[in-house]
Design a protein around this motif. Structure first.
Motif, PDB file in Angstrom:
ATOM      1  N   UNK A 110      -2.448 -15.091 -51.259  1.00  0.00           N
ATOM      2  CA  UNK A 110      -3.110 -15.981 -52.209  1.00  0.00           C
ATOM      3  C   UNK A 110      -2.157 -16.879 -52.973  1.00  0.00           C
ATOM      4  N   UNK A 111      -0.866 -16.809 -52.642  1.00  0.00           N
ATOM      5  CA  UNK A 111       0.125 -17.613 -53.361  1.00  0.00           C
ATOM      6  C   UNK A 111       0.149 -19.061 -52.914  1.00  0.00           C
ATOM      7  N   UNK A 112       0.968 -19.851 -53.631  1.00  0.00           N
ATOM      8  CA  UNK A 112       1.100 -21.280 -53.329  1.00  0.00           C
ATOM      9  C   UNK A 112       2.557 -21.595 -52.999  1.00  0.00           C
ATOM     10  N   UNK A 113       2.746 -22.379 -51.936  1.00  0.00           N
ATOM     11  CA  UNK A 113       4.081 -22.762 -51.489  1.00  0.00           C
ATOM     12  C   UNK A 113       4.207 -24.281 -51.553  1.00  0.00           C
ATOM     13  N   UNK A 114       5.297 -24.762 -52.140  1.00  0.00           N
ATOM     14  CA  UNK A 114       5.601 -26.193 -52.159  1.00  0.00           C
ATOM     15  C   UNK A 114       6.768 -26.437 -51.220  1.00  0.00           C
ATOM     16  N   UNK A 171       3.495 -23.418 -58.449  1.00  0.00           N
ATOM     17  CA  UNK A 171       3.773 -22.891 -57.118  1.00  0.00           C
ATOM     18  C   UNK A 171       4.608 -21.615 -57.232  1.00  0.00           C
ATOM     19  N   UNK A 172       4.206 -20.613 -56.463  1.00  0.00           N
ATOM     20  CA  UNK A 172       4.902 -19.334 -56.518  1.00  0.00           C
ATOM     21  C   UNK A 172       6.303 -19.423 -55.942  1.00  0.00           C
ATOM     22  N   UNK A 198       7.188 -21.484 -60.250  1.00  0.00           N
ATOM     23  CA  UNK A 198       6.942 -20.434 -61.241  1.00  0.00           C
ATOM     24  C   UNK A 198       8.145 -19.520 -61.347  1.00  0.00           C
ATOM     25  N   UNK A 199       9.089 -19.682 -60.431  1.00  0.00           N
ATOM     26  CA  UNK A 199      10.295 -18.864 -60.500  1.00  0.00           C
ATOM     27  C   UNK A 199      11.123 -18.861 -59.235  1.00  0.00           C
TER      28      UNK A 199
END
Length: 250
Positions: A110-114, A171-172, A198-199
């Motif tokens: 469910x995470x987001x990748x840029x 974004x995670x 986000x980190x």
């Protein structure tokens, strides 16, 4: 990444020999790179000879052999600059796959990748992601606009010129590859990365940028060594600011 050197100047028009060299570039991994075949060059030479034998009776000098050659050289260099500007140094399939799997693992379900200037990783993520993660590609090359809402036009020279719906720290994990091997490009790309993440950060760039990358993003080298379809003149490394599955350089 794209080329590490800036475009050559056309001021004063370089010699025909240089222009022909530029125009004859080709690469089997990139069908968009301009190439003039020997047959094309022969046809141009024949055209020049014919025009020289039949001068314009009006006295217009536009078909003068020297004028034609100079105009062609300038146009050839101009087109070559545009092609070079978009020339992509594609990761090998193995590297794109390894980085994509790492990004999915780092983002979590469910995470987001840029993907910042990393289109080959983005393409691999599209193959793998399923419903696991969502992905956005921040890229200067508008050819990737075919991916619709996933594509966000990005110019590193304007690091925070992003659409209003791209929220800070949304974004995670961010995986970035500055398009040019320069301190200025890394600094501006890092500004974008810090805004988006986000980190977690994955960075791919030259080994010569290690100290600057550590200063700007707090990343350290991984033992995993990324490779490209074309051999690069500079040693290339992968960096992370978290305990990644890419190993630690010792």
């Amino acid at each position: 990444m794209r080329g590490s050197a800036g475009p050559a100047s056309t001021r004063g028009c370089p010699s025909a020999r240089v222009a022909v060299t530029i125009c004859e570039m080709s690469d089997s991994d990139d069908d968009d790179v301009l190439q003039l075949s020997s047959h094309t060059l022969a046809a141009l030479q024949e055209f020049y000879a014919e025009q020289k034998q039949h001068p314009d009776p009006s006295g217009d000098d536009k078909y003068n052999i020297g004028v034609i050659e100079e105009n062609w050289v300038c146009e050839c260099v101009r087109i070559s600059q545009e092609v070079l500007q978009l020339s992509q140094f594609w990761y090998s399939q193995e590297t794109a796959l390894r980085l994509a799997k790492e990004a999915i693992a780092a983002a979590g379900e469910g995470g987001r990748v840029a993907c910042v200037s990393t289109p080959s990783v983005y393409q691999k993520l599209r193959e793998l992601r399923g419903e696991l993660v969502s992905v956005c590609l921040f890229e200067f090359d508008r050819r990737f606009a075919v991916y619709g809402e996933d594509f966000i036009f990005y110019d590193y020279s304007h690091p925070l010129d992003l659409p209003g719906d791209v929220a800070a720290h949304s974004f995670d994990v961010v995986i970035a590859d500055p398009p040019y091997l320069s301190a200025d490009c890394l600094q501006k790309t890092a500004e974008t990365v810090r805004y988006l993440t986000r980190g977690k950060i994955l960075l791919c760039t030259g080994a010569v940028m290690e100290e600057e990358a550590a200063r700007l993003l707090g990343v350290t080298p991984c033992s995993f060594l990324p490779t490209h379809r074309r051999v690069l003149a500079n040693e290339f490394r992968c960096y992370a600011n978290y305990d990644s599955g890419l190993g630690h350089d010792v």
